[in-house]
Scaffold this active site. Sequence first.
Site, mmCIF file in Angstrom:
data_model
loop_
_atom_site.group_PDB
_atom_site.id
_atom_site.type_symbol
_atom_site.label_atom_id
_atom_site.label_comp_id
_atom_site.label_asym_id
_atom_site.label_seq_id
_atom_site.Cartn_x
_atom_site.Cartn_y
_atom_site.Cartn_z
ATOM 1 N N ASN A 1 0.803 -1.217 -0.047
ATOM 2 C CA ASN A 1 -0.080 0.021 -0.076
ATOM 3 C C ASN A 1 1.109 1.479 -0.398
ATOM 4 O O ASN A 1 2.072 1.438 1.176
ATOM 5 C CB ASN A 1 -1.207 0.316 1.240
ATOM 6 C CG ASN A 1 -1.298 0.919 1.603
ATOM 7 O OD1 ASN A 1 -2.148 1.855 0.436
ATOM 8 N ND2 ASN A 1 -2.245 1.394 2.583
ATOM 9 N N LYS B 1 0.017 4.586 -0.469
ATOM 10 C CA LYS B 1 -0.759 5.603 0.467
ATOM 11 C C LYS B 1 -0.278 6.545 -0.411
ATOM 12 O O LYS B 1 -0.551 6.751 -1.675
ATOM 13 C CB LYS B 1 -0.014 5.590 1.680
ATOM 14 C CG LYS B 1 -0.572 4.556 2.540
ATOM 15 C CD LYS B 1 0.100 4.519 4.070
ATOM 16 C CE LYS B 1 0.012 3.182 4.761
ATOM 17 N NZ LYS B 1 -0.230 2.782 5.960
ATOM 18 N N HIS C 1 -9.661 1.458 4.947
ATOM 19 C CA HIS C 1 -8.190 1.075 5.907
ATOM 20 C C HIS C 1 -8.107 3.253 6.811
ATOM 21 O O HIS C 1 -9.603 3.094 7.162
ATOM 22 C CB HIS C 1 -7.468 1.491 5.010
ATOM 23 C CG HIS C 1 -5.841 2.096 5.580
ATOM 24 N ND1 HIS C 1 -4.958 2.819 6.191
ATOM 25 C CD2 HIS C 1 -4.681 1.395 5.143
ATOM 26 C CE1 HIS C 1 -3.909 2.252 6.383
ATOM 27 N NE2 HIS C 1 -3.635 0.831 5.813
ATOM 28 N N GLU D 1 -6.476 4.463 8.205
ATOM 29 C CA GLU D 1 -6.441 6.394 7.869
ATOM 30 C C GLU D 1 -7.396 6.662 7.443
ATOM 31 O O GLU D 1 -7.638 7.844 7.365
ATOM 32 C CB GLU D 1 -4.970 6.100 6.578
ATOM 33 C CG GLU D 1 -3.861 6.173 7.838
ATOM 34 C CD GLU D 1 -2.636 5.674 6.946
ATOM 35 O OE1 GLU D 1 -3.113 4.559 5.909
ATOM 36 O OE2 GLU D 1 -1.467 4.996 7.263
ATOM 37 N N GLU E 1 -4.969 -4.320 10.149
ATOM 38 C CA GLU E 1 -4.018 -3.695 10.750
ATOM 39 C C GLU E 1 -4.168 -2.877 12.658
ATOM 40 O O GLU E 1 -4.902 -2.539 12.533
ATOM 41 C CB GLU E 1 -3.945 -2.836 10.058
ATOM 42 C CG GLU E 1 -3.843 -3.952 8.343
ATOM 43 C CD GLU E 1 -3.271 -2.744 7.322
ATOM 44 O OE1 GLU E 1 -2.237 -2.888 7.029
ATOM 45 O OE2 GLU E 1 -4.136 -1.733 7.125
ATOM 46 N N GLY F 1 3.429 2.152 11.091
ATOM 47 C CA GLY F 1 3.920 2.731 11.101
ATOM 48 C C GLY F 1 5.300 3.249 12.158
ATOM 49 O O GLY F 1 5.623 4.400 12.139
ATOM 50 N N SER G 1 3.650 -2.069 10.030
ATOM 51 C CA SER G 1 5.598 -2.053 10.045
ATOM 52 C C SER G 1 6.070 -3.751 9.700
ATOM 53 O O SER G 1 6.635 -4.042 10.410
ATOM 54 C CB SER G 1 5.840 -1.887 12.258
ATOM 55 O OG SER G 1 5.427 -0.707 12.155
HETATM 56 P P1 13P Z 1 3.489 0.156 7.071
HETATM 57 O O1 13P Z 1 4.309 -1.005 7.031
HETATM 58 O O2 13P Z 1 4.369 1.423 7.528
HETATM 59 O O3 13P Z 1 3.370 0.070 8.989
HETATM 60 O O4 13P Z 1 1.894 0.880 7.549
HETATM 61 C C1 13P Z 1 0.888 -0.262 7.054
HETATM 62 C C2 13P Z 1 0.123 -0.143 6.769
HETATM 63 O O5 13P Z 1 -1.268 0.683 7.178
HETATM 64 C C3 13P Z 1 -0.275 -1.138 4.953
HETATM 65 O O6 13P Z 1 -1.527 -0.606 5.224
#
Ligand code: 13P
Length: 242
Positions: free
Chosen positions: A8, A10, A95, A97, A163, A169, A201
Amino acid sequence: MKSLIAGNWKMNGLTGSASEVEALIGKFSGALPEDRDILICPPATLVATFASSFSDEGVIIGGQDCHTNESGAHTGDVSAAMLADAGAAYVIVGHSERRADHGESDALVKAKAEAALAAGLTPIICVGETKEQREAGKALDVVGAQLRGSLPQTEDEMTIAYEPVWAIGTGLTPTIADIAEVHDFVRGMTGKDVRILYGGSVKPGNAGEILAVENVNGALVGGASLKAEDFYGIISAAPGNV
Ligand code: 13P
Protein backbone atom coordinates in the site's frame (compact mmCIF):
# COMPACT_ATOMS: atom_id res chain seq x y z
CA MET A 1 -4.16 -20.88 -1.21
CA LYS A 2 -1.37 -18.66 -2.50
CA SER A 3 -0.07 -16.05 -0.10
CA LEU A 4 -0.66 -12.41 -1.06
CA ILE A 5 1.99 -9.80 -0.44
CA ALA A 6 0.40 -6.41 -0.98
CA GLY A 7 2.07 -3.01 -0.99
CA ASN A 8 0.00 0.00 0.00
CA TRP A 9 1.89 3.02 -1.26
CA LYS A 10 -0.54 5.42 0.43
CA MET A 11 -0.05 9.03 -0.79
CA ASN A 12 3.42 8.36 -2.17
CA GLY A 13 4.67 7.96 -5.70
CA LEU A 14 5.14 9.92 -8.90
CA THR A 15 5.62 8.63 -12.43
CA GLY A 16 9.33 8.15 -11.75
CA SER A 17 8.46 5.67 -8.99
CA ALA A 18 7.88 3.05 -11.67
CA SER A 19 11.63 2.50 -11.44
CA GLU A 20 11.13 0.93 -7.96
CA VAL A 21 8.72 -1.61 -9.44
CA GLU A 22 11.13 -2.29 -12.30
CA ALA A 23 13.88 -2.80 -9.74
CA LEU A 24 11.66 -5.18 -7.77
CA ILE A 25 10.93 -7.27 -10.86
CA GLY A 26 14.62 -7.19 -11.71
CA LYS A 27 15.50 -8.72 -8.35
CA PHE A 28 13.52 -11.82 -9.32
CA SER A 29 15.59 -12.01 -12.53
CA GLY A 30 12.48 -11.21 -14.50
CA ALA A 31 10.43 -14.23 -13.35
CA LEU A 32 8.19 -13.54 -10.37
CA PRO A 33 7.49 -16.49 -8.07
CA GLU A 34 4.26 -18.22 -9.10
CA ASP A 35 3.39 -19.58 -5.67
CA ARG A 36 2.53 -16.17 -4.21
CA ASP A 37 0.65 -13.13 -5.45
CA ILE A 38 2.35 -9.74 -5.53
CA LEU A 39 0.08 -6.71 -5.45
CA ILE A 40 0.97 -3.02 -5.54
CA CYS A 41 -1.63 -0.39 -4.71
CA PRO A 42 -0.15 2.91 -5.90
CA PRO A 43 -1.99 6.24 -5.68
CA ALA A 44 -4.92 6.47 -8.12
CA THR A 45 -2.87 8.65 -10.48
CA LEU A 46 -0.52 5.73 -11.18
CA VAL A 47 -2.97 2.81 -11.40
CA ALA A 48 -3.38 2.93 -15.18
CA THR A 49 0.29 3.29 -16.06
CA PHE A 50 1.39 0.69 -13.52
CA ALA A 51 -1.27 -1.74 -14.73
CA SER A 52 -0.25 -1.34 -18.35
CA SER A 53 3.46 -1.57 -17.54
CA PHE A 54 3.51 -4.32 -14.91
CA SER A 55 0.40 -6.54 -15.09
CA ASP A 56 1.93 -8.58 -17.90
CA GLU A 57 5.05 -9.01 -15.77
CA GLY A 58 2.92 -10.62 -13.05
CA VAL A 59 2.56 -7.71 -10.64
CA ILE A 60 -1.10 -7.23 -9.76
CA ILE A 61 -2.25 -3.60 -9.41
CA GLY A 62 -4.90 -2.28 -7.06
CA GLY A 63 -6.49 0.92 -5.79
CA GLN A 64 -6.45 2.27 -2.24
CA ASP A 65 -10.08 3.34 -1.94
CA CYS A 66 -13.23 3.63 -4.04
CA HIS A 67 -16.55 5.42 -3.93
CA THR A 68 -19.76 3.49 -3.35
CA ASN A 69 -21.29 4.71 -6.61
CA GLU A 70 -20.25 3.75 -10.12
CA SER A 71 -20.31 7.35 -11.39
CA GLY A 72 -21.93 10.68 -10.62
CA ALA A 73 -21.51 14.08 -8.99
CA HIS A 74 -18.78 13.23 -6.45
CA THR A 75 -15.93 15.62 -7.13
CA GLY A 76 -12.53 14.15 -6.43
CA ASP A 77 -13.71 10.58 -5.88
CA VAL A 78 -12.76 7.50 -7.87
CA SER A 79 -15.19 4.65 -8.49
CA ALA A 80 -14.44 0.94 -8.42
CA ALA A 81 -15.49 0.75 -12.07
CA MET A 82 -12.85 3.39 -12.91
CA LEU A 83 -10.16 1.44 -11.08
CA ALA A 84 -11.17 -1.74 -12.90
CA ASP A 85 -11.16 0.15 -16.19
CA ALA A 86 -7.64 1.39 -15.40
CA GLY A 87 -6.45 -2.19 -14.91
CA ALA A 88 -6.80 -2.70 -11.17
CA ALA A 89 -7.79 -6.11 -9.83
CA TYR A 90 -8.04 -5.22 -6.13
CA VAL A 91 -9.01 -2.25 -4.01
CA ILE A 92 -8.29 -1.55 -0.35
CA VAL A 93 -11.36 -0.38 1.56
CA GLY A 94 -11.73 0.78 5.15
CA HIS A 95 -8.05 1.41 5.80
CA SER A 96 -7.70 2.90 9.28
CA GLU A 97 -6.28 6.10 7.77
CA ARG A 98 -9.51 6.53 5.81
CA ARG A 99 -11.65 5.52 8.77
CA ALA A 100 -9.80 8.17 10.85
CA ASP A 101 -9.16 10.94 8.28
CA HIS A 102 -12.53 10.70 6.53
CA GLY A 103 -14.76 9.36 9.29
CA GLU A 104 -15.58 6.20 7.34
CA SER A 105 -18.07 3.98 9.15
CA ASP A 106 -18.38 0.21 8.93
CA ALA A 107 -21.56 0.66 6.87
CA LEU A 108 -19.73 2.86 4.37
CA VAL A 109 -16.83 0.40 4.16
CA LYS A 110 -19.32 -2.40 3.49
CA ALA A 111 -20.93 -0.36 0.70
CA LYS A 112 -17.50 0.29 -0.79
CA ALA A 113 -16.67 -3.41 -0.66
CA GLU A 114 -19.96 -4.18 -2.40
CA ALA A 115 -19.18 -1.57 -5.06
CA ALA A 116 -15.76 -3.17 -5.56
CA LEU A 117 -17.28 -6.62 -6.00
CA ALA A 118 -19.88 -5.25 -8.43
CA ALA A 119 -17.03 -3.81 -10.53
CA GLY A 120 -15.20 -7.14 -10.55
CA LEU A 121 -12.52 -6.08 -8.06
CA THR A 122 -11.47 -8.05 -4.99
CA PRO A 123 -11.85 -5.80 -1.94
CA ILE A 124 -9.23 -5.86 0.80
CA ILE A 125 -11.29 -4.94 3.84
CA CYS A 126 -9.21 -3.52 6.68
CA VAL A 127 -9.94 -3.87 10.38
CA GLY A 128 -7.89 -3.32 13.51
CA GLU A 129 -7.98 -1.97 17.03
CA THR A 130 -6.36 1.15 18.51
CA LYS A 131 -3.76 1.04 21.26
CA GLU A 132 -6.35 2.00 23.88
CA GLN A 133 -8.69 -0.73 22.71
CA ARG A 134 -5.95 -3.37 22.88
CA GLU A 135 -4.83 -2.24 26.31
CA ALA A 136 -8.42 -2.46 27.50
CA GLY A 137 -8.54 -6.08 26.32
CA LYS A 138 -11.03 -5.22 23.59
CA ALA A 139 -9.08 -6.12 20.43
CA LEU A 140 -11.26 -9.10 19.48
CA ASP A 141 -14.48 -7.25 20.30
CA VAL A 142 -13.44 -4.34 18.08
CA VAL A 143 -12.30 -6.51 15.19
CA GLY A 144 -15.44 -8.64 15.49
CA ALA A 145 -17.71 -5.59 15.38
CA GLN A 146 -15.82 -4.14 12.41
CA LEU A 147 -16.12 -7.41 10.52
CA ARG A 148 -19.83 -7.75 11.26
CA GLY A 149 -20.38 -4.20 10.04
CA SER A 150 -17.99 -4.08 7.08
CA LEU A 151 -18.23 -7.47 5.36
CA PRO A 152 -20.66 -7.90 2.47
CA GLN A 153 -22.91 -10.97 2.69
CA THR A 154 -21.58 -12.77 -0.35
CA GLU A 155 -19.73 -15.81 -1.53
CA ASP A 156 -17.60 -13.61 -3.79
CA GLU A 157 -13.86 -13.48 -3.27
CA MET A 158 -12.64 -10.99 -0.72
CA THR A 159 -9.58 -10.44 1.40
CA ILE A 160 -9.35 -9.22 4.99
CA ALA A 161 -6.42 -7.23 6.37
CA TYR A 162 -5.89 -7.14 10.13
CA GLU A 163 -3.97 -3.94 10.77
CA PRO A 164 -3.71 -2.87 14.41
CA VAL A 165 -3.81 0.92 14.22
CA TRP A 166 -1.00 1.26 16.74
CA ALA A 167 1.30 -0.93 14.63
CA ILE A 168 0.99 1.16 11.46
CA GLY A 169 4.10 3.18 10.72
CA THR A 170 5.37 2.84 14.29
CA GLY A 171 7.83 -0.05 14.11
CA LEU A 172 5.69 -1.81 16.72
CA THR A 173 4.04 -5.16 16.08
CA PRO A 174 1.84 -7.39 18.20
CA THR A 175 3.38 -10.55 19.61
CA ILE A 176 3.19 -13.59 17.39
CA ALA A 177 0.67 -15.06 19.84
CA ASP A 178 -1.52 -11.96 19.57
CA ILE A 179 -1.36 -12.01 15.76
CA ALA A 180 -2.30 -15.70 15.81
CA GLU A 181 -5.20 -15.06 18.17
CA VAL A 182 -6.74 -12.34 16.01
CA HIS A 183 -6.20 -14.24 12.75
CA ASP A 184 -7.79 -17.40 14.19
CA PHE A 185 -10.71 -15.28 15.33
CA VAL A 186 -11.07 -13.68 11.88
CA ARG A 187 -10.88 -17.12 10.26
CA GLY A 188 -13.72 -18.27 12.48
CA MET A 189 -15.85 -15.36 11.27
CA THR A 190 -15.06 -15.60 7.57
CA GLY A 191 -14.51 -19.13 6.32
CA LYS A 192 -11.65 -21.09 4.91
CA ASP A 193 -11.25 -19.50 1.46
CA VAL A 194 -10.73 -15.90 2.56
CA ARG A 195 -7.16 -14.63 2.59
CA ILE A 196 -6.34 -12.86 5.84
CA LEU A 197 -3.42 -10.46 5.64
CA TYR A 198 -1.50 -8.96 8.53
CA GLY A 199 -0.47 -5.31 8.24
CA GLY A 200 1.48 -2.93 10.47
CA SER A 201 5.26 -2.43 10.46
CA VAL A 202 6.00 -5.52 8.37
CA LYS A 203 9.69 -5.42 7.42
CA PRO A 204 12.13 -7.90 5.85
CA GLY A 205 13.37 -8.73 9.34
CA ASN A 206 10.02 -9.75 10.84
CA ALA A 207 8.13 -10.95 7.75
CA GLY A 208 9.28 -14.56 7.92
CA GLU A 209 8.08 -15.02 11.49
CA ILE A 210 4.77 -13.22 10.98
CA LEU A 211 3.96 -14.89 7.66
CA ALA A 212 4.60 -18.34 9.13
CA VAL A 213 1.68 -17.93 11.57
CA GLU A 214 -1.32 -20.14 10.86
CA ASN A 215 -4.15 -18.16 9.24
CA VAL A 216 -1.79 -15.39 8.18
CA ASN A 217 -2.11 -15.64 4.41
CA GLY A 218 -0.04 -12.65 3.46
CA ALA A 219 0.86 -9.10 4.38
CA LEU A 220 -0.34 -5.58 3.68
CA VAL A 221 2.82 -3.50 3.69
CA GLY A 222 3.07 0.27 3.86
CA GLY A 223 6.45 1.98 4.18
CA ALA A 224 8.55 -1.07 3.32
CA SER A 225 6.68 -1.55 0.02
CA LEU A 226 8.07 1.72 -1.34
CA LYS A 227 11.62 0.40 -1.58
CA ALA A 228 12.31 -2.47 -3.98
CA GLU A 229 14.95 -3.95 -1.68
CA ASP A 230 12.66 -4.08 1.35
CA PHE A 231 9.60 -5.28 -0.53
CA TYR A 232 11.69 -7.96 -2.18
CA GLY A 233 12.90 -9.08 1.23
CA ILE A 234 9.34 -9.40 2.49
CA ILE A 235 8.12 -11.25 -0.61
CA SER A 236 11.07 -13.62 -0.37
CA ALA A 237 10.37 -14.32 3.30
CA ALA A 238 6.79 -15.36 2.60
CA PRO A 239 5.88 -19.01 2.40
CA GLY A 240 4.33 -19.68 -1.00
CA ASN A 241 1.18 -21.77 -0.62
CA VAL A 242 -0.28 -21.30 2.83
P1 13P B 1 3.39 0.29 7.56
O1 13P B 1 3.85 -1.01 6.92
O2 13P B 1 4.12 1.49 7.07
O3 13P B 1 3.35 0.15 9.05
O4 13P B 1 1.87 0.51 7.08
C1 13P B 1 0.97 -0.53 7.18
C2 13P B 1 -0.27 -0.16 6.45
O5 13P B 1 -1.01 0.73 6.85
C3 13P B 1 -0.56 -0.87 5.20
O6 13P B 1 -1.86 -0.62 4.76
